[in-house]
Design an enzyme around this catalytic site. Sequence first.
Site, short mmCIF file in Angstrom:
data_model
loop_
_atom_site.label_atom_id
_atom_site.label_comp_id
_atom_site.label_asym_id
_atom_site.label_seq_id
_atom_site.Cartn_x
_atom_site.Cartn_y
_atom_site.Cartn_z
N ARG A 191 0.86 -1.18 0.00
CA ARG A 191 0.00 0.00 0.00
C ARG A 191 0.90 1.23 0.00
O ARG A 191 1.89 1.30 0.71
CB ARG A 191 -0.92 0.02 1.23
CG ARG A 191 -2.03 -1.03 1.19
CD ARG A 191 -3.08 -0.68 0.14
NE ARG A 191 -4.20 -1.62 0.14
CZ ARG A 191 -4.28 -2.69 -0.64
NH1 ARG A 191 -3.27 -2.99 -1.45
NH2 ARG A 191 -5.35 -3.46 -0.61
N GLU A 246 -3.59 7.54 -5.99
CA GLU A 246 -3.50 6.86 -7.28
C GLU A 246 -4.58 7.35 -8.23
O GLU A 246 -5.75 7.38 -7.85
CB GLU A 246 -3.61 5.34 -7.08
CG GLU A 246 -2.44 4.78 -6.29
CD GLU A 246 -2.48 3.26 -6.14
OE1 GLU A 246 -3.49 2.64 -6.55
OE2 GLU A 246 -1.50 2.69 -5.62
N HIS A 257 0.14 0.03 -10.23
CA HIS A 257 -0.62 -0.89 -9.37
C HIS A 257 -0.96 -2.17 -10.13
O HIS A 257 -2.14 -2.54 -10.29
CB HIS A 257 -1.90 -0.22 -8.84
CG HIS A 257 -2.37 -0.82 -7.55
ND1 HIS A 257 -2.95 -0.07 -6.55
CD2 HIS A 257 -2.35 -2.09 -7.08
CE1 HIS A 257 -3.27 -0.86 -5.54
NE2 HIS A 257 -2.91 -2.09 -5.83
#
Length: 616
Positions: free
Chosen positions: A304, A333, A352
């Site tokens: 994370r 993000e 990601h």
Amino acid sequence: MAATTTPATSAAAAATTLRSNNTLRPTKPSSLSLVSSSKLSSSSSSAFSVTLRSSHPRLKPRFVVLASSSLDAKPTVLVAEKLGQAGLDLLKDFANVDCSYNLSPEELCTKISLCDALIVRSGTKVTREVFESSAGRLKVVGRAGVGIDNVDLAAATEHGCLVVNAPTANTVAAAEHGIALLAAMARNVAQADASVKAGKWQRNKYVGVSLVGKTLAVMGFGKVGSEVARRAKGLGMHVIAHDPYAPADRARAVGVDLVSFEEALATADFISLHMPLTPATNKMLNDETFAKMKKGVRIVNVARGGVIDEDALVRALDAGIVAQAALDVFTKEPPAPDSKLVQHERVTVTPHLGASTMEAQEGVAIEIAEAVVGALKGELASTAVNAPMVPAEVLAELKPFVELAEKLGRLAVQLVTGGSGVKDVKVTYASARAPDDLDTRVLRAMITKGLIEPISSVFVNLVNADFTAKQRGLRISEERVILDGSPESPLEFIQVQIANVESKFASAISETGEIKVEGRVKDGIPHLTKVGSFEVDVSLEGSIILCRQVDQPGMIGTVGSILGQENVNVSFMSVGRIAPRKQAVMAIGVDDQPRKETLKKIGEIPAIEEFVFLKL
């Protein structure tokens, strides 16, 4: 009084207690039964329901409708984001499936009243308005993935909606991506690729470092972390790990040494992050922790984004403390295009992609489809992340003890240090009630919640507490101490002991060698009443400072003055001692978290031998 002991590694185990005459007697826990309304009426509608029947004579059964439709119709599942075909096929065998992607919040609220279940990924916000718009029909929300930040859990529980996720299917994909970033960073793959494509040939500029023989610190030795460790061992790396819950024998089986957080920072050549984002891990890597690392360390993050203070990482890169970083996740993000971290020459970034393999996507689809179908059938899923419905009468009576149980768990686990891992926990309940008149499953679940949630992304509740504990190698046993007296109050005290661990506060160790904390409810408020062998009395509100000191005049005033000068409000203060002028433990309840400088001043008082700050 008599002591009775019951293992508690499953909900079924809670259905048996040992009486004082050492004979087994089954209790009458809440039973779970599926009832079809076709047996109740001859109308054209049918409902699958769950009836919770309590053994307590004053409690009425709770009746919860799980799915409702016509006799001939199937339940309806709304799939709001793209799901793998294997998962869709599984759903279609049981339900009517409506695949409607890119719905606006208004469109979702309009559709939801016609649906029994909803499946989302991370892009769809399942808000309170969604649950209210469902008018009680929505019974299951499935999150195809691990994180459930986009689902309002409180609203789901209030509306009787079960929330399930898919926590295991993307484990290998995330581990493989972590290894890919590790190797790409070490050999400057991304930078060299961009250079060649720009028409350059800079072999000397992109000389890398070897992985073989280097020390990799895996921070968080769960499913993904342990898979990364296995692969890194295959690359010839020496692997260490930090995780307070990882069993030492499981680590040894992989060939990994469990170490303290400080040792991991100080000795690692590479650090790979695999912890969840919780208040305890938020910005765990910051200016202070970067300063403790070996100069030239390299960092990989596929967990994370928020576990790293991104501004501090830029400073560490510029100062040469961190040689390189490879990041798949970010605090925000997508990150800003002009982000100094993203644009840094010695940082490799991906958008990601940890779970983005074809195999992982199919696995997640199957896992969430199975969980949703099971829930619609009335089964309580092991991946449930919110609490089931509990009789209001039980919750009202146990409410202060539920809070006490969770806070004792939080206190106990914060007292643990070292790399041995939390494995054996014993919980003792003292009560004047008969064993079959006190169901401790909720209390045990809340103690498990307190032990696990501070450094885990798992939401622990009555449904998944035993499963979650088992997954982490955590063995919880329960002992009942039967007291004489009036059974008006359900409990006199709760005691939590953690065995086979070291403590950062030595005075918390009992005579028999375990970390021990004990608490009671006074005037409806949880209190800490014992630490190790020392009697104290402090309200479990805010946070607590524990100090072991030489018992002498003026100590309370000295510590109180330091806190007062730093504008830290003291809510409670209690001192427990062995004998006058001997050792004593002071427990101080504070409303605010003191600055490190303030705690340092307390530690520098000559009469104080040790202290610890515990956040509730």
